[in-house]
Design a protein around this motif. Structure first.
Motif, mmCIF file in Angstrom:
data_model
loop_
_atom_site.group_PDB
_atom_site.id
_atom_site.type_symbol
_atom_site.label_atom_id
_atom_site.label_comp_id
_atom_site.label_asym_id
_atom_site.label_seq_id
_atom_site.Cartn_x
_atom_site.Cartn_y
_atom_site.Cartn_z
ATOM 1 N N LYS A 120 0.812 -1.221 0.000
ATOM 2 C CA LYS A 120 0.000 0.000 0.000
ATOM 3 C C LYS A 120 0.845 1.270 0.000
ATOM 4 N N GLY A 121 2.127 1.113 0.263
ATOM 5 C CA GLY A 121 2.999 2.293 0.281
ATOM 6 C C GLY A 121 2.496 3.319 1.283
ATOM 7 N N GLU A 122 2.323 4.540 0.829
ATOM 8 C CA GLU A 122 1.851 5.619 1.711
ATOM 9 C C GLU A 122 0.406 5.988 1.371
ATOM 10 N N THR A 123 -0.358 4.981 0.888
ATOM 11 C CA THR A 123 -1.756 5.273 0.544
ATOM 12 C C THR A 123 -2.713 4.855 1.655
ATOM 13 N N ILE A 128 0.014 6.649 5.512
ATOM 14 C CA ILE A 128 -0.668 7.789 4.893
ATOM 15 C C ILE A 128 -0.483 9.041 5.775
ATOM 16 N N ASN A 131 1.751 12.200 5.141
ATOM 17 C CA ASN A 131 1.288 13.403 4.449
ATOM 18 C C ASN A 131 1.173 14.608 5.386
#
Lengths: 253, 252
Positions: A120-123, A128, A131
């Protein structure tokens, strides 16, 4: 012509055709961050020897002491979460710990532990939250102001100007912390990077100048990150050793 | 004359092997020269894509000793010639034959990007100052060698290449560079931020900077393209203060 081994197509963890010491950089990063993390945690829980004369450890500044807190609760525990979230969401440190601790990837063109489709990475939570780095920057700026105050006070020996080795260490530390903080990618964006037109007004021209200068420092963000990490730890160590009577502060005058 | 032993991948996606070739080494020789020697003296059927031999066409991408590189920019005298040099095709895209891969996925991604949309079609009104296009000019250096796409672990290891549903898609560093060039262009008025977040998947990038490390044009892909795009996404989606500012002032 001689035939040799067939080519591997799926990379498992650590699998690579690279011949260089690709593992060295993530190993050194893991060690560097790990040693600092262990020392900072230990120092934060001590609750003693964090000040001597005009010196106050950056781990304990601003010094917040409340009578209602339990005795074991060190004042540093109220402070350290803030620099931690700033560094933890920093674009440089993200690279460092994603490689060194999450091995995602450990190095370029090297196999990962989980080459999964569910990445998912940084999603998604928790990453997340990266951000929100700009908000941690705003908090960091407050701490920079406080630490500049501490560094100036460190030259005040009982109402008289003086210079101790500790004064110089605190000064170098806050200079490096300032370079690290104000070379931040989010700050670079906010000051001018978010503009599409730099020439459109006097204000955008001024922001372009600021953006250009910050970009010069931003190129060395990794350097400032490591140097300031070292000096902030060493500043605490120096004051701790002097306060404990192990080292003697060397007074220049 | 010094000799180099090259182990070159021969085969297709299903079967293949490294084949050894002994190459006489001349001064200034690059890996692509050695591959041409193999074609000329041993195996004329060795498939390799190349054009300019000057690191400007972006065709001869391969993995030399495991490192994504342009063969024409990789000198033999940079290697310890007592050891074999392995040359393999780039791994992230389907192999056609030997060193040639099918990179057409990249061109399909490119088609999904909204093109340049100028403020005015009347080019007489276009007045652009150098300071406004410095950033964009760095991105225009891209030669589309796709080494950044090859090394990006989101594509290489996590295979985020689903162009059909676009839920599992990361456009990759090359297209973050193109998007940054368009978004930062002073004459462009299209808004690609929702696309960058939702379809191009900028959030999949965890900024481990491998793209920057392999770029033969030395574009600061992560610092100058991807991170600024991430910050623009934050402006639009994650910053309540800027949202309030936009609501009050009507300015972006």
């Amino acid at each position: 012509m001689v035939n040799s081994a067939s080519m591997a197509t799926n990379d498992n963890f650590g699998q690579t055709e690279r011949r260089d010491a690709w593992w060295l950089a993530p190993l050194l990063t893991a060690l560097g961050l790990g040693i600092f993390g262990i020392y900072a945690t230990w120092a934060a829980f001590q609750g003693v020897n964090y000040e001597w004369g005009p010196y106050l450890s950056p781990f304990y500044s601003p010094l917040l002491q409340f009578s209602w807190l339990p005795r074991w609760f060190s004042p540093a525990l109220l402070i350290l979460p803030f620099p931690l979230i700033f560094r933890g969401s920093c674009y440089y440190y993200r690279k460092a710990y994603y490689r060194a601790y999450f091995v995602d990837p450990p190095a370029c063109a090297v196999g990962e532990i989980l080459p999964h489709k569910n990445y998912k990475g940084e999603t998604a939570f928790p990453f997340i939250l990266q951000n929100l780095h700009r908000f941690t920057f705003y908090i960091a700026v407050i701490f920079i102001a406080i630490l500049w105050y501490d560094a100036i006070v460190a030259f005040d020996f009982g109402g008289k100007f003086g210079i101790g080795l500790g004064s110089l260490i605190m000064l170098v530390n806050i200079i490096l912390l300032s370079l690290y903080t104000f070379s931040c990618h989010s700050w670079r964006h906010l000051i001018g990077g978010r503009l599409d037109c730099f020439s459109c007004s006097k204000m955008t021209e001024a922001r372009h100048k600021a953006w250009s200068r910050i970009s010069l420092f931003n190129e060395h963000h990794m350097l400032w990150a490591w140097m300031s990490l070292f000096t902030v730890g060493f500043t605490d160590l120096y004051i701790r050793m002097v306060a404990a009577g192990v080292w003697h502060d060397w007074r220049l005058f | 004359m010094a000799e180099a032993l090259l182990k070159v991948y021969r085969g297709d996606e299903k079967t293949g092997k490294l084949v050894d070739y002994k190459i006489p080494v001349e001064a200034g020789m690059v890996v692509l020269d050695a591959v041409h020697y193999i074609q000329g003296y041993y195996s004329p059927d060795l498939a390799v894509r190349w054009n300019c031999k000057a690191a400007k066409c972006g065709s001869c991408s391969a993995e030399v000793n495991g490192k994504p590189s342009l063969m024409c920019k990789t000198r033999l005298d940079d290697f310890d010639l007592s050891q074999p040099i392995e040359v393999r095709p780039i791994k992230t895209f389907p192999l056609i034959k030997d060193l040639v891969t099918d990179v057409s996925w990249n061109y399909e991604v490119n088609k999904t990007i909204a093109p340049f949309k100028p403020k005015t079609e009347n080019t007489d009104e276009w007045k652009v100052y150098q300071e406004d296009v410095d950033r964009v000019q760095e991105f225009r250096k891209c030669i589309e060698c796709f080494l950044c796409q090859d090394v990006c672990h989101v594509l290489r290891n996590h295979d985020k290449k689903d162009l059909v549903n676009k839920k599992d898609l990361f456009a990759g560093p090359r297209f973050m560079v193109r998007l940054a060039g368009l978004e930062m262009h002073p004459m462009d008025v299209a808004n690609r931020i929702p696309y960058i977040k939702n379809e191009a998947g900028v959030g999949y990038c965890n900024i481990t900077k491998c793209c920057t490390e392999v770029c033969p044009e030395e574009i600061h892909i992560t610092d100058n393209a991807i991170i600024p795009l991430k910050e623009r996404v934050v402006d639009e989606y994650y910053d309540p203060i800027l949202k309030m500012w936009r609501a009050i002032t009507g300015k972006s």
